[in-house]
Design a protein around this motif. Structure first.
Motif, PDB file in Angstrom:
ATOM      1  N   GLU A   9       0.820  -1.208   0.000  1.00 11.79           N
ATOM      2  CA  GLU A   9       0.000   0.000   0.000  1.00 11.79           C
ATOM      3  C   GLU A   9       0.856   1.261   0.000  1.00 11.79           C
ATOM      4  O   GLU A   9       0.521   2.248  -0.667  1.00 11.79           O
ATOM      5  CB  GLU A   9      -0.931   0.007   1.220  1.00 11.79           C
ATOM      6  CG  GLU A   9      -2.002  -1.068   1.208  1.00 11.79           C
ATOM      7  CD  GLU A   9      -1.478  -2.399   1.748  1.00 11.79           C
ATOM      8  OE1 GLU A   9      -0.282  -2.457   2.132  1.00 11.79           O
ATOM      9  OE2 GLU A   9      -2.247  -3.368   1.777  1.00 11.79           O
ATOM     10  N   SER A  10       1.963   1.254   0.751  1.00  9.46           N
ATOM     11  CA  SER A  10       2.803   2.450   0.817  1.00  9.46           C
ATOM     12  C   SER A  10       3.517   2.711  -0.507  1.00  9.46           C
ATOM     13  O   SER A  10       3.650   3.861  -0.935  1.00  9.46           O
ATOM     14  CB  SER A  10       3.810   2.343   1.966  1.00  9.46           C
ATOM     15  OG  SER A  10       4.649   1.226   1.797  1.00  9.46           O
ATOM     16  N   ALA A  46       0.934   4.129  -2.786  1.00  9.67           N
ATOM     17  CA  ALA A  46       0.648   5.517  -2.418  1.00  9.67           C
ATOM     18  C   ALA A  46       1.749   6.447  -2.906  1.00  9.67           C
ATOM     19  O   ALA A  46       1.472   7.567  -3.359  1.00  9.67           O
ATOM     20  CB  ALA A  46       0.491   5.627  -0.905  1.00  9.67           C
ATOM     21  N   LYS A  83       1.330   6.917  -6.658  1.00  7.91           N
ATOM     22  CA  LYS A  83       0.170   7.769  -6.925  1.00  7.91           C
ATOM     23  C   LYS A  83       0.496   9.219  -6.585  1.00  7.91           C
ATOM     24  O   LYS A  83       0.136  10.144  -7.328  1.00  7.91           O
ATOM     25  CB  LYS A  83      -1.015   7.282  -6.097  1.00  7.91           C
ATOM     26  CG  LYS A  83      -2.317   8.012  -6.399  1.00  7.91           C
ATOM     27  CD  LYS A  83      -3.480   7.382  -5.641  1.00  7.91           C
ATOM     28  CE  LYS A  83      -4.794   8.057  -5.998  1.00  7.91           C
ATOM     29  NZ  LYS A  83      -5.934   7.434  -5.271  1.00  7.91           N
ATOM     30  N   TYR A  84       1.199   9.409  -5.488  1.00 15.68           N
ATOM     31  CA  TYR A  84       1.582  10.748  -5.047  1.00 15.68           C
ATOM     32  C   TYR A  84       2.430  11.452  -6.095  1.00 15.68           C
ATOM     33  O   TYR A  84       2.117  12.576  -6.517  1.00 15.68           O
ATOM     34  CB  TYR A  84       2.330  10.621  -3.710  1.00 15.68           C
ATOM     35  CG  TYR A  84       2.997  11.880  -3.216  1.00 15.68           C
ATOM     36  CD1 TYR A  84       2.306  13.076  -3.105  1.00 15.68           C
ATOM     37  CD2 TYR A  84       4.335  11.866  -2.820  1.00 15.68           C
ATOM     38  CE1 TYR A  84       2.922  14.223  -2.616  1.00 15.68           C
ATOM     39  CE2 TYR A  84       4.956  13.007  -2.336  1.00 15.68           C
ATOM     40  CZ  TYR A  84       4.249  14.182  -2.243  1.00 15.68           C
ATOM     41  OH  TYR A  84       4.855  15.312  -1.774  1.00 15.68           O
ATOM     42  N   TRP A 110      -4.308  12.342  -4.424  1.00 15.11           N
ATOM     43  CA  TRP A 110      -3.079  11.753  -3.887  1.00 15.11           C
ATOM     44  C   TRP A 110      -3.035  11.801  -2.366  1.00 15.11           C
ATOM     45  O   TRP A 110      -2.400  10.966  -1.724  1.00 15.11           O
ATOM     46  CB  TRP A 110      -1.846  12.522  -4.413  1.00 15.11           C
ATOM     47  CG  TRP A 110      -1.803  13.958  -3.936  1.00 15.11           C
ATOM     48  CD1 TRP A 110      -2.360  15.043  -4.542  1.00 15.11           C
ATOM     49  CD2 TRP A 110      -1.201  14.449  -2.729  1.00 15.11           C
ATOM     50  NE1 TRP A 110      -2.135  16.184  -3.812  1.00 15.11           N
ATOM     51  CE2 TRP A 110      -1.418  15.848  -2.695  1.00 15.11           C
ATOM     52  CE3 TRP A 110      -0.470  13.854  -1.692  1.00 15.11           C
ATOM     53  CZ2 TRP A 110      -0.950  16.661  -1.660  1.00 15.11           C
ATOM     54  CZ3 TRP A 110      -0.006  14.655  -0.662  1.00 15.11           C
ATOM     55  CH2 TRP A 110      -0.244  16.036  -0.649  1.00 15.11           C
ATOM     56  N   ASP A 167      -4.115   8.801   0.314  1.00 15.19           N
ATOM     57  CA  ASP A 167      -3.201   7.651   0.279  1.00 15.19           C
ATOM     58  C   ASP A 167      -1.840   8.011   0.859  1.00 15.19           C
ATOM     59  O   ASP A 167      -1.285   7.253   1.659  1.00 15.19           O
ATOM     60  CB  ASP A 167      -3.043   7.158  -1.166  1.00 15.19           C
ATOM     61  CG  ASP A 167      -4.338   6.592  -1.717  1.00 15.19           C
ATOM     62  OD1 ASP A 167      -4.837   5.622  -1.142  1.00 15.19           O
ATOM     63  OD2 ASP A 167      -4.850   7.132  -2.702  1.00 15.19           O
ATOM     64  N   ALA A 168      -1.281   9.146   0.445  1.00 16.13           N
ATOM     65  CA  ALA A 168       0.054   9.524   0.915  1.00 16.13           C
ATOM     66  C   ALA A 168       0.057   9.773   2.414  1.00 16.13           C
ATOM     67  O   ALA A 168       0.963   9.338   3.137  1.00 16.13           O
ATOM     68  CB  ALA A 168       0.537  10.768   0.166  1.00 16.13           C
ATOM     69  N   GLU A 173      -0.413   6.285   4.367  1.00 11.59           N
ATOM     70  CA  GLU A 173       0.571   5.210   4.242  1.00 11.59           C
ATOM     71  C   GLU A 173       1.965   5.595   4.707  1.00 11.59           C
ATOM     72  O   GLU A 173       2.780   4.730   5.000  1.00 11.59           O
ATOM     73  CB  GLU A 173       0.641   4.736   2.778  1.00 11.59           C
ATOM     74  CG  GLU A 173      -0.645   4.110   2.270  1.00 11.59           C
ATOM     75  CD  GLU A 173      -1.113   2.933   3.105  1.00 11.59           C
ATOM     76  OE1 GLU A 173      -0.257   2.247   3.688  1.00 11.59           O
ATOM     77  OE2 GLU A 173      -2.333   2.717   3.194  1.00 11.59           O
ATOM     78  N   ARG A 209      -6.670   8.115   7.069  1.00 15.05           N
ATOM     79  CA  ARG A 209      -7.430   8.687   5.958  1.00 15.05           C
ATOM     80  C   ARG A 209      -8.455   9.700   6.477  1.00 15.05           C
ATOM     81  O   ARG A 209      -8.750  10.698   5.808  1.00 15.05           O
ATOM     82  CB  ARG A 209      -8.124   7.580   5.156  1.00 15.05           C
ATOM     83  CG  ARG A 209      -7.167   6.700   4.393  1.00 15.05           C
ATOM     84  CD  ARG A 209      -7.914   5.629   3.601  1.00 15.05           C
ATOM     85  NE  ARG A 209      -8.568   6.202   2.444  1.00 15.05           N
ATOM     86  CZ  ARG A 209      -8.002   6.377   1.249  1.00 15.05           C
ATOM     87  NH1 ARG A 209      -6.723   6.039   1.071  1.00 15.05           N
ATOM     88  NH2 ARG A 209      -8.669   6.882   0.246  1.00 15.05           N
TER      89      ARG A 209
END
Length: 491
Positions: free
Chosen positions: A148-149, A152, A155-156, A228, A231-232, A235, A299
């Protein structure tokens, strides 16, 4: 002395990064970072106390003004609190101990890039500073190397880089518009653009502003460019989340405010301010909808950041001395308060071994100190009295009613009520919910919540409370000076 303090506030974290990378010793790295954060905090306080008129250094590339000094204080405050917290939190990641010097090197570099942004007087160099924050913090978001990190982090960097690319295009258009007035070569300083703005092509400058608003608005977490951020923030390690929310978002929002002063000088059009207010109102709407239905702790905090960036956007869009004062007051209180919330989230996540709100029960009984501080922070972050965010939001609403965008105040008030109910309902379940409410609540890990992890929570909540019952008169005079620098607000 000002030159020395400006040098210290940038060089201290850079030296800390070099020390961490060269020593490869965990304890040297963490205390080197802690010392650098203390130096930055002390230097930023000295600077904000002694700032008077705007001044430039290093061939006009460095700008020292009241707005930049205030943003520095917010950034350095979060840097200090996060550095204290990181000592205790990162020691819990025993499997990552060999990588901790690298973490602290990146952490210090991240602080240095955020500190540099508010000091940049050239719009092109400011863009470079913001882009550097993205490049460095991406590695921090993915530090724990979980699936997940890593996702993230990707995506970031993809979403934010796309936004920053639009900001670069807007910067180029601003330069082009200036070149039609000043010639093909000129210094791209904020002041130069403001002086040339009345003679620039209105259509070109408005297009340029919309691009930089979307670009830097992406970095600041304004909806709908915020994708973004949840998630950022959720994580990355908790100290990194605090830095992303409490410091980085302010640095990007500062760019929006500075470009807006150029647009105020360019024409009497209200379009730029109206668009910014619309982005702020939409950010509040998105945050309210997701906060009510959120299932992850961090979140939940991330969408709270979207909410508060929306509040800042409204205040900047409203303009005027009272609105600018509210924005700056809100900026500091949010930086303190959101750091506290991520610290509490980190403590609870490590103790329960989960990020799922539905699997966490009995926080108060299990952790009386952390639980009390975290609950106080939860009440404060929703804008309830007697905390600082209540005063700033109240002042912002008063200012908004006196502008043509008064409709946004009604939206703000309605959505703040929804957010208050939704946010505290999650805390009700975590604190007072029966154990059977959780579908598969884990037994929890035996985790030592050390003084390193609770002390910064105290250091954050106390000033938020004090600033909620007492608005220092000296701050009001300081904010008036910033409002004057920002052209006194909307026309």
């Amino acid at each position: 002395m000002i030159e020395l303090s400006l040098a210290l506030v940038v060089i201290a974290p850079l030296l800390s990064a070099v020390l961490a990378g060269a020593s490869q010793n965990c304890r040297v790295a963490e205390f080197g970072n802690l010392a650098a954060s203390a130096v930055c905090f002390a230097a930023s306080l000295w600077l904000v106390v002694h700032v008077e008129d705007s001044a430039t250094y290093l061939g006009d590339y460095v700008l020292f003004d009241a707005l930049g000094a205030w943003t520095l204080v917010c950034t350095c405050t979060v840097y200090l609190l996060a550095s204290i917290y990181a000592v205790g939190y990162m020691r819990l990641l025993r499997e990552e101990e060999a990588r901790l010097p690298g973490f602290y090197a990146l952490f210090s570099l991240f602080a240095a890039t955020m500190i540099s942004g508010p000091l940049m007087n050239n719009i092109g160099v400011y863009w470079i500073a913001i882009e550097l924050t993205t490049l460095v913090s991406t590695f921090l978001v993915g530090f724990e190397r979980g699936r997940e990190s890593i996702e993230a982090a990707w995506k970031y960097i993809i979403v934010v880089s796309a936004g920053i690319s639009l900001a670069l295009l807007g910067t180029v258009l601003f330069y082009w518009a200036g070149s039609l007035v000043l010639g093909p070569t000129y210094a791209m300083t904020w002041e130069t653009l403001r002086h040339a703005a009345p003679r620039m092509n209105p259509a070109l400058t408005q297009m340029a502003f919309l691009l930089v608003l979307v670009g830097y608005g992406t970095k600041a977490g304004l909806a709908p460019m915020h994708t973004w951020l949840p998630d950022a923030h959720s994580e990355g390690p908790a100290p990194v989340s605090a830095m992303l929310s409490g410091a980085l978002l302010n640095t990007a929002m500062l760019g929006v405010a500075r470009f807006l002063t150029v647009m105020d000088a360019a024409s009497g059009s209200r379009l730029p301010r109206t668009v910014l207010v619309a982005f702020g109102a939409f950010s509040l709407l998105v945050a309210a909808l997701f906060i009510v239905r959120q299932q992850g702790i961090k979140r939940l905090m991330a969408y709270s950041s979207v909410e508060h960036m929306g509040v800042l956007a409204l205040g900047i869009g409203f303009g005027g001395p009272l609105a600018i004062a509210a924005v700056l007051y809100h900026m500091l209180n949010h930086s303190l308060n959101k750091s506290l919330m991520f610290f509490g989230s980190g403590n609870v996540m490590r103790a329960y071994g989960t990020k799922d709100i539905g699997a966490i029960r009995g926080v108060w009984g299990r952790f009386p100190v952390t639980g009390s501080l975290w609950m106080a922070g939860a009440v404060a972050i929703t804008g309830a009295p007697p905390f600082g965010l209540f005063l700033s939001e109240l002042a912002l609403m008063r200012a908004g009613f006196a502008t043509p965008n008064a409709w946004a105040v009604i939206v703000l008030l309605a959505l703040l009520i929804v957010i208050f109910i939704g946010f505290l309902n999650h805390f009700r379940s975590m604190y007072f919910g029966a154990p059977g409410d959780a579908a598969c609540a884990p037994a929890g890990k035996s985790v030592d919540i050390s003084t390193w992890m609770t002390m910064p929570m105290w250091l954050a909540i106390l000033p938020v409370f004090v600033l909620g019952v007492w608005w220092p008169q000296g701050l009001w005079h300081f904010f008036e000076g910033v409002a004057a620098d920002l052209s006194g607000g909307a026309r």
